[in-house]
Design an enzyme around this catalytic site. Structure first.
Site, PDB file in Angstrom:
ATOM      1  N   GLU A 152       0.838  -1.200   0.000  1.00  0.00           N
ATOM      2  CA  GLU A 152       0.000   0.000   0.000  1.00  0.00           C
ATOM      3  C   GLU A 152       0.876   1.255   0.000  1.00  0.00           C
ATOM      4  O   GLU A 152       1.744   1.387   0.855  1.00  0.00           O
ATOM      5  CB  GLU A 152      -0.918  -0.004   1.235  1.00  0.00           C
TER       6      GLU A 152
ATOM      7  N   GLU B  55      -4.362  -6.623   3.074  1.00  0.00           N
ATOM      8  CA  GLU B  55      -3.168  -7.340   3.481  1.00  0.00           C
ATOM      9  C   GLU B  55      -3.281  -8.793   3.063  1.00  0.00           C
ATOM     10  O   GLU B  55      -2.292  -9.413   2.673  1.00  0.00           O
ATOM     11  CB  GLU B  55      -2.971  -7.202   4.999  1.00  0.00           C
TER      12      GLU B  55
ATOM     13  N   ILE C  64      -1.159  -6.590   9.907  1.00  0.00           N
ATOM     14  CA  ILE C  64      -0.792  -7.796   9.159  1.00  0.00           C
ATOM     15  C   ILE C  64      -1.835  -8.905   9.313  1.00  0.00           C
ATOM     16  O   ILE C  64      -1.915  -9.817   8.504  1.00  0.00           O
ATOM     17  CB  ILE C  64       0.611  -8.298   9.612  1.00  0.00           C
TER      18      ILE C  64
ATOM     19  N   PRO D  44      -5.089  -9.423   8.789  1.00  0.00           N
ATOM     20  CA  PRO D  44      -5.938  -9.933   7.694  1.00  0.00           C
ATOM     21  C   PRO D  44      -5.177 -10.873   6.751  1.00  0.00           C
ATOM     22  O   PRO D  44      -5.791 -11.674   6.057  1.00  0.00           O
ATOM     23  CB  PRO D  44      -6.379  -8.658   6.961  1.00  0.00           C
TER      24      PRO D  44
ATOM     25  N   HIS E 264      -0.523   1.072  16.046  1.00  0.00           N
ATOM     26  CA  HIS E 264       0.682   1.397  15.273  1.00  0.00           C
ATOM     27  C   HIS E 264       1.941   1.150  16.094  1.00  0.00           C
ATOM     28  O   HIS E 264       2.936   1.836  15.931  1.00  0.00           O
ATOM     29  CB  HIS E 264       0.674   2.853  14.821  1.00  0.00           C
TER      30      HIS E 264
END
Lengths: 338, 413
Positions: free
Chosen positions: A29, A60, A87, A89, A129
């Protein structure tokens, strides 16, 4: 040699490999035109074109699965997942497919996919994050897991990962992108250009996967760490004036147990430090291994320092982060035990 | 060499990058009033013209035209204008506070205010909302005090999230607004589950959920569509097509060869594509879909055609990947301006009243900010108790977390 920060070193690794091997493709992405939200792929699409450096839809699952398909068809994909926290998915594709393809097809099919992903906290990213998920990949059979702690290793390990015929999860501690970080957020930032490991060759070289490195030799204790914690551990040991041997694990799977255990056998004391939550963390695997190999040489119980067993909170980032204080008090406990 | 047909890798290209002239010729538009308004019992397949066309009510002369005109009283429209303007004023002020280092992060909904505001107004208070991180207008309509939103942004002692979430990731159980995740599209199939429960319990509440067009690429979208269709769940499934997902344009989510709304009929779910900057059209489509859901008609997929006029977030710089002035060429205008002009054309609003309202809302936001910062900011004033970090991981704190809490207390001295 050139001065590089970790972002530039990673960029250089992909640049070198895109240039050397026409099968290497980069996908993820925002990695193409924009050059990535952390600028890690900056300029690569301009240089190698839209068929080698691909922007992808936000999926993902799709990124990992299409990378597997490309790899099966002879390419060598380097996939970026924008944050390690995103990560999941793609987790089924990693666990059930990427990791086991070679095994279930008796070696007829395999997928040399590298998945790069920024991990760790220290940038006010909150619970989505900041995660360090290495343990949940370490527990899968058939996938290598790497986490560098400096630009030199980052480039050399990423090239090794891309050239490796097995899949590799390549975790990048994002707090280290622009400079080493010793755990004190109030100190002025230090750039990589002021650090020996910010000296990075411009061309092709490798740092071997599955080799830990003794960052600093010492006699009193062994501190086993990786990623950001290598720098924090070193600062904590220095503050205590402790002659500690510091080992950067660098590769989580396959683990270089020999280097770790050889050191602990010499020092008799072992502290394991990682940023990830402690419970079921990778430190537990290291501790078990060290105990099995070094039981008769141990002079104190093996210590473990990690993040608390909570999600990574936005407002309490530095209370959560296993900083110098937490490492130092664990070291003191380690040294006072007899 | 004779040319021959061969496979090729297609890479979608946005119409304009920095330095190019903005170009929205790819957008399929229709004049206001062009779409008929079908009975809510319409079959999914029969909605294909609605899913590929564009429902619009406000025309270029600021009049409301056509079958989708919801015929709202001027007071309702004035309330809508107020909510949209409040959202915008709030966003602008919070963006500034981030730039001043008072909050760590912010995400504006600039240019997309009509989507959240018109939809929240067209739904009932008992309907459950599953938003993304660009739906702050929902909170304005449902009336959460601004101070409470700001305290979340500040991660201060009155933070509803107790310091655990990034700014903007609000929740409001009492107001029936679900907790915002930082991960994309996860709320989409969850809203379907909520709606299934409403049907199981025999209630007539509906659920509504929002994702961006970029996020519709996630697998969660597919799962949500399938479950919604299978169980005919009373849910509004909204795709806010604001053209940009950080640096990738809507063609990278599948918008080049088809509309997003047109995915609906493929799943057996009615689809409607609506002018997302047209307050009246969004209101009418929402009312229609909610009515349909309450009458047992099941889910509706709604694509809102709008434009992300702001950066993705305060961490983003869109001038790197799209023309700086692209928004000025956006053919569907600005949602606030369009409703304002409509009210003026109706004789129900004036420039003077608009200026006064803007000033009033700026003052309200300013006063709220002052009140909120008294409870602390990210770097100054009273702080939340770090002990809170260990609560709510589980309902009851297990022993190992209690030990870690004590360890942190010792560490902090």
């Amino acid at each position: 040699m050139a001065k590089m920060n970790m972002i530039q070193a990673l960029n250089s690794a992909m640049d070198v490999m895109l240039d050397r091997d026409p099968g290497v493709v980069v996908l993820g992405e925002d990695v193409g035109y924009f050059g990535g939200v952390f600028r890690t792929t900056d300029g690569l699409q301009r240089k190698y074109g839209e068929h080698r450096v691909l922007d992808t839809p936000i999926s993902e699952l799709g990124i990992v699965a299409s990378a597997i398909g490309m790899a099966v068809n002879g390419l060598r994909p380097v996939a970026e997942i924008q944050f390690a926290d995103y990560i999941y998915p793609g987790y089924d594709q990693i666990v059930s497919e990427l990791a086991r393809l070679r095994y279930r097809s008796a070696g007829e099919f395999y997928a040399p996919v590298t998945i790069r992903t920024p991990c760790g906290g220290g940038i006010r990213g909150g619970q989505t994050h900041s995660q360090s998920p290495e343990a949940i990949f370490a527990h899968i059979c058939g996938i290598k897991v790497v986490m560098p702690s400096n630009p030199y290793d980052a480039k050399g390990l990423l090239i090794s990962a891309i050239e490796d015929d097995d899949p590799v999860i390549f975790l990048e501690p994002k707090r280290l992108y622009n400079g080493p970080f010793d755990g004190d957020p109030d100190k002025p930032a230090v750039p990589w250009s002021a650090h020996a490991r910010g000296e990075v060759p411009e061309g092709h070289y490798t740092v071997p996967i599955s080799k830990a490195e003794i960052v600093r030799a010492g006699r009193d204790a062994t501190i086993i760490a990786y990623g950001t914690m290598v720098h924090v551990a070193e600062a904590a040991a220095n503050a205590l004036g402790l002659d500690a041997e510091i080992i950067d694990v660098r590769t989580i799977v396959p683990l270089d147990a020999e280097t770790l255990c050889e050191s602990v056998k010499r020092t008799g004391r072992c502290l394991i430090v990682h940023e990830a939550t402690r419970f079921g963390g990778f430190g537990a695997e290291i501790a078990a291994t060290v105990q099995e190999e070094c039981f008769w040489q141990l002079e104190a119980p093996i210590g473990r320092v990690g993040g608390w067993d909570t999600p990574y909170p936005h407002a309490f980032e530095w209370e959560y982060f296993p900083g110098q204080k937490r490492v130092a008090s664990a070291l003191e406990a380690l040294m006072s035990a007899s | 060499m004779p040319s021959r047909l061969r496979s090729r890798l297609h890479v979608p290209k946005p119409p304009a990058r920095p330095g190019n002239k903005s170009d929205f010729s790819y957008l399929k538009l229709q004049p206001a009033g062009a779409q008929p308004k079908p009975d809510v019992r319409i079959s999914a397949q029969a909605t294909l013209p609605l899913a590929t066309g564009l429902v619009r009510v406000l025309d270029d002369n600021h009049s409301a035209v056509g079958a989708w005109d919801p015929h709202l009283e001027p007071e309702v429209l004035q309330a809508g204008l107020r909510h949209m303007l409040l959202t915008r004023v709030f966003d602008e002020r919070m963006q500034r506070t981030q730039r001043q280092g008072r909050i760590s992060f912010y995400m504006r909904s600039y240019g997309e205010e009509a989507v959240s505001v018109a939809q929240a107004m067209a739904l009932r208070p008992g309907d459950m909302l599953f938003p993304s991180y660009r739906n702050q207008g929902l909170y304005m309509v449902r009336g959460r005090p601004l101070v409470e939103l700001m305290c979340q942004l500040l991660s201060n002692t009155r933070d509803m999230c107790k310091g655990r979430q990034l700014p903007v990731m609000y929740h409001w159980r009492q107001g029936n607004i679900f907790s915002i995740s930082g991960n994309l599209t996860t709320q989409f199939p969850q809203a379907v589950g909520w709606a299934m429960a409403a049907a199981i319990k025999g209630e007539d509440h509906v659920a509504s959920t929002w994702i961006g067009e970029g996020s519709s690429a996630e697998g969660d979208f597919h799962a949500g569509m399938v479950f919604a269709e299978v169980y005919q769940a009373p849910v509004l499934l909204n795709i806010v097509n604001n053209q940009w997902a950080i640096s990738t344009f809507q063609g990278f989510a599948g918008g080049e060869k088809s509309t997003f709304a047109a995915r609906g009929p493929g799943y057996g779910v009615p689809g409607i594509r609506v002018d997302g900057n047209d307050f009246l059209a969004v209101y009418a489509v929402t009312q229609w879909a909610a009515d349909r859901a309450r009458k047992g008609g099941g889910p509706t997929l709604i694509e809102h055609v709008t434009y992300r006029a702001a950066a993705h977030s305060t961490s983003d710089d869109p001038s790197r990947y799209r023309p700086k002035d692209e928004y000025l060429s956006w053919p569907l205008g600005d949602p606030v301006d369009r409703l304002k002009e409509h009210l003026i054309a109706q004789g129900a609003w004036t420039e003077e009243r608009h200026a006064a309202l803007t000033k009033e809302l700026e003052d309200e936001v300013g006063a709220s900010w002052k009140a909120a910062t008294q409870y602390g900011t990210l770097n100054e004033g009273p702080r939340l108790d770090p002990d809170l970090m260990f609560e709510d991981v589980f309902k009851d704190m297990p022993a190992h977390l209690a030990r870690q809490r004590d360890q942190l207390r010792a560490e902090r001295g």
